[in-house]
Design a protein around this motif. Structure first.
Motif, PDB file in Angstrom:
ATOM      1  N   GLY A 133       0.702  -1.159   0.061  1.00 26.31           N
ATOM      2  CA  GLY A 133      -0.111   0.127  -0.072  1.00 26.31           C
ATOM      3  C   GLY A 133       0.679   1.230  -0.039  1.00 26.31           C
ATOM      4  O   GLY A 133       0.280   2.428  -0.034  1.00 26.31           O
ATOM      5  N   GLY A 134       2.057   1.146   0.267  1.00 22.87           N
ATOM      6  CA  GLY A 134       3.042   2.082   0.280  1.00 22.87           C
ATOM      7  C   GLY A 134       3.502   2.764  -1.190  1.00 22.87           C
ATOM      8  O   GLY A 134       2.946   2.287  -1.972  1.00 22.87           O
ATOM      9  N   SER A 135       4.397   3.855  -1.066  1.00 22.47           N
ATOM     10  CA  SER A 135       4.765   4.346  -2.388  1.00 22.47           C
ATOM     11  C   SER A 135       6.405   4.404  -2.385  1.00 22.47           C
ATOM     12  O   SER A 135       7.030   4.540  -1.251  1.00 22.47           O
ATOM     13  N   LEU A 136       6.764   4.333  -3.464  1.00 19.54           N
ATOM     14  CA  LEU A 136       8.088   4.842  -3.648  1.00 19.54           C
ATOM     15  C   LEU A 136       8.438   5.609  -5.155  1.00 19.54           C
ATOM     16  O   LEU A 136       7.414   5.252  -6.001  1.00 19.54           O
ATOM     17  N   ARG A 137       9.328   6.358  -5.346  1.00 22.70           N
ATOM     18  CA  ARG A 137       9.843   7.020  -6.462  1.00 22.70           C
ATOM     19  C   ARG A 137      11.178   6.613  -6.946  1.00 22.70           C
ATOM     20  O   ARG A 137      12.188   6.806  -6.120  1.00 22.70           O
ATOM     21  N   LEU A 138      11.169   5.974  -8.106  1.00 27.37           N
ATOM     22  CA  LEU A 138      12.624   5.757  -8.729  1.00 27.37           C
ATOM     23  C   LEU A 138      13.146   6.729  -9.447  1.00 27.37           C
ATOM     24  O   LEU A 138      12.222   7.330 -10.270  1.00 27.37           O
ATOM     25  N   MET A 186       5.729   4.965  -7.838  1.00 31.25           N
ATOM     26  CA  MET A 186       4.896   3.398  -7.766  1.00 31.25           C
ATOM     27  C   MET A 186       3.964   3.674  -6.345  1.00 31.25           C
ATOM     28  O   MET A 186       4.627   4.133  -5.287  1.00 31.25           O
ATOM     29  N   ASN A 187       2.881   3.643  -6.729  1.00 33.78           N
ATOM     30  CA  ASN A 187       1.756   3.835  -5.692  1.00 33.78           C
ATOM     31  C   ASN A 187       0.996   2.357  -5.394  1.00 33.78           C
ATOM     32  O   ASN A 187       1.069   1.534  -6.269  1.00 33.78           O
ATOM     33  N   THR A 188       0.562   2.433  -4.298  1.00 30.92           N
ATOM     34  CA  THR A 188      -0.120   1.357  -3.808  1.00 30.92           C
ATOM     35  C   THR A 188       0.607  -0.115  -4.120  1.00 30.92           C
ATOM     36  O   THR A 188       0.200  -1.050  -4.955  1.00 30.92           O
ATOM     37  N   GLY A 216      -2.425   2.186 -13.657  1.00 27.99           N
ATOM     38  CA  GLY A 216      -3.187   2.775 -12.702  1.00 27.99           C
ATOM     39  C   GLY A 216      -2.554   2.767 -11.521  1.00 27.99           C
ATOM     40  O   GLY A 216      -3.162   3.593 -10.395  1.00 27.99           O
ATOM     41  N   ARG A 217      -1.341   2.359 -11.153  1.00 23.76           N
ATOM     42  CA  ARG A 217      -0.496   2.598 -10.011  1.00 23.76           C
ATOM     43  C   ARG A 217       0.727   2.960  -9.963  1.00 23.76           C
ATOM     44  O   ARG A 217       1.167   3.767  -9.313  1.00 23.76           O
ATOM     45  N   VAL A 250       8.204  -2.924 -17.293  1.00 23.99           N
ATOM     46  CA  VAL A 250       7.312  -2.226 -16.282  1.00 23.99           C
ATOM     47  C   VAL A 250       6.547  -0.992 -16.958  1.00 23.99           C
ATOM     48  O   VAL A 250       5.402  -1.017 -17.307  1.00 23.99           O
ATOM     49  N   ALA A 251       7.543  -0.133 -17.488  1.00 23.58           N
ATOM     50  CA  ALA A 251       6.963   1.136 -18.386  1.00 23.58           C
ATOM     51  C   ALA A 251       7.854   1.806 -19.029  1.00 23.58           C
ATOM     52  O   ALA A 251       9.017   1.410 -18.748  1.00 23.58           O
ATOM     53  N   ARG A 252       7.526   2.301 -20.163  1.00 19.62           N
ATOM     54  CA  ARG A 252       8.384   2.843 -21.005  1.00 19.62           C
ATOM     55  C   ARG A 252       7.824   4.431 -21.379  1.00 19.62           C
ATOM     56  O   ARG A 252       6.718   4.602 -21.583  1.00 19.62           O
ATOM     57  N   ILE A 253       8.632   5.121 -21.815  1.00 19.09           N
ATOM     58  CA  ILE A 253       8.263   6.641 -22.227  1.00 19.09           C
ATOM     59  C   ILE A 253       8.990   7.161 -23.351  1.00 19.09           C
ATOM     60  O   ILE A 253      10.458   6.935 -23.369  1.00 19.09           O
TER      61      ILE A 253
END
Length: 121
Positions: free
Chosen positions: A15-20, A82-84, A65-66, A48-51
């Motif tokens: 349920g916590g968050s982190l920011r990479l 990264m949330n939830t 969504g997270r 995981v994700a790309r931009i």
């Protein structure tokens, strides 16, 4: 020598968050797509994700969504909010770029060394 360096990993409860964050060490001209991959023990490394440089994003279904990927083109940095967080998000997270332009005649792909994210239940 150009290197990608990640930071921001750690241990959190579900349920916590982190920011990479990911940045370049060394001289580069520009960078095209940037992304985050993760690898859990005994599993393959997955996207995981790309931009893109223009800001087009795509995400793995498991994080939609997270997680939110963003970038700062002026600083050649990419971020992953990264949330939830869930225990199944536990993995080593790697920063990647498929095309790092070094000069007008050379480009490379690059991986970071990885940062551990651990989510406890």
């Amino acid at each position: 020598q150009v290197q990608l360096v990640e930071s921001g990993g750690g241990s959190v409860q579900a349920g916590g968050s982190l920011r990479l964050s990911c940045t370049f060490r060394g001289s580069i001209f520009s960078v095209d797509d940037m992304g985050w991959y993760r690898q859990a023990p005994g599993k393959q490394r997955d996207l995981v994700a790309r931009i893109s440089r223009g800001g087009t994003t795509n995400y793995a279904d498991s994080v939609k969504g997270r997680f939110t990927i963003s970038r700062d083109n002026a600083k050649n940095m990419v971020f992953l909010q990264m949330n939830t967080l869930k225990p199944e998000d536990t993995a080593v997270y790697y920063c990647h770029s498929g095309r790092v332009v070094l000069t007008s005649r050379s480009s490379i792909s690059a991986w970071g060394q990885g940062t551990q994210v651990t989510v406890s239940s």
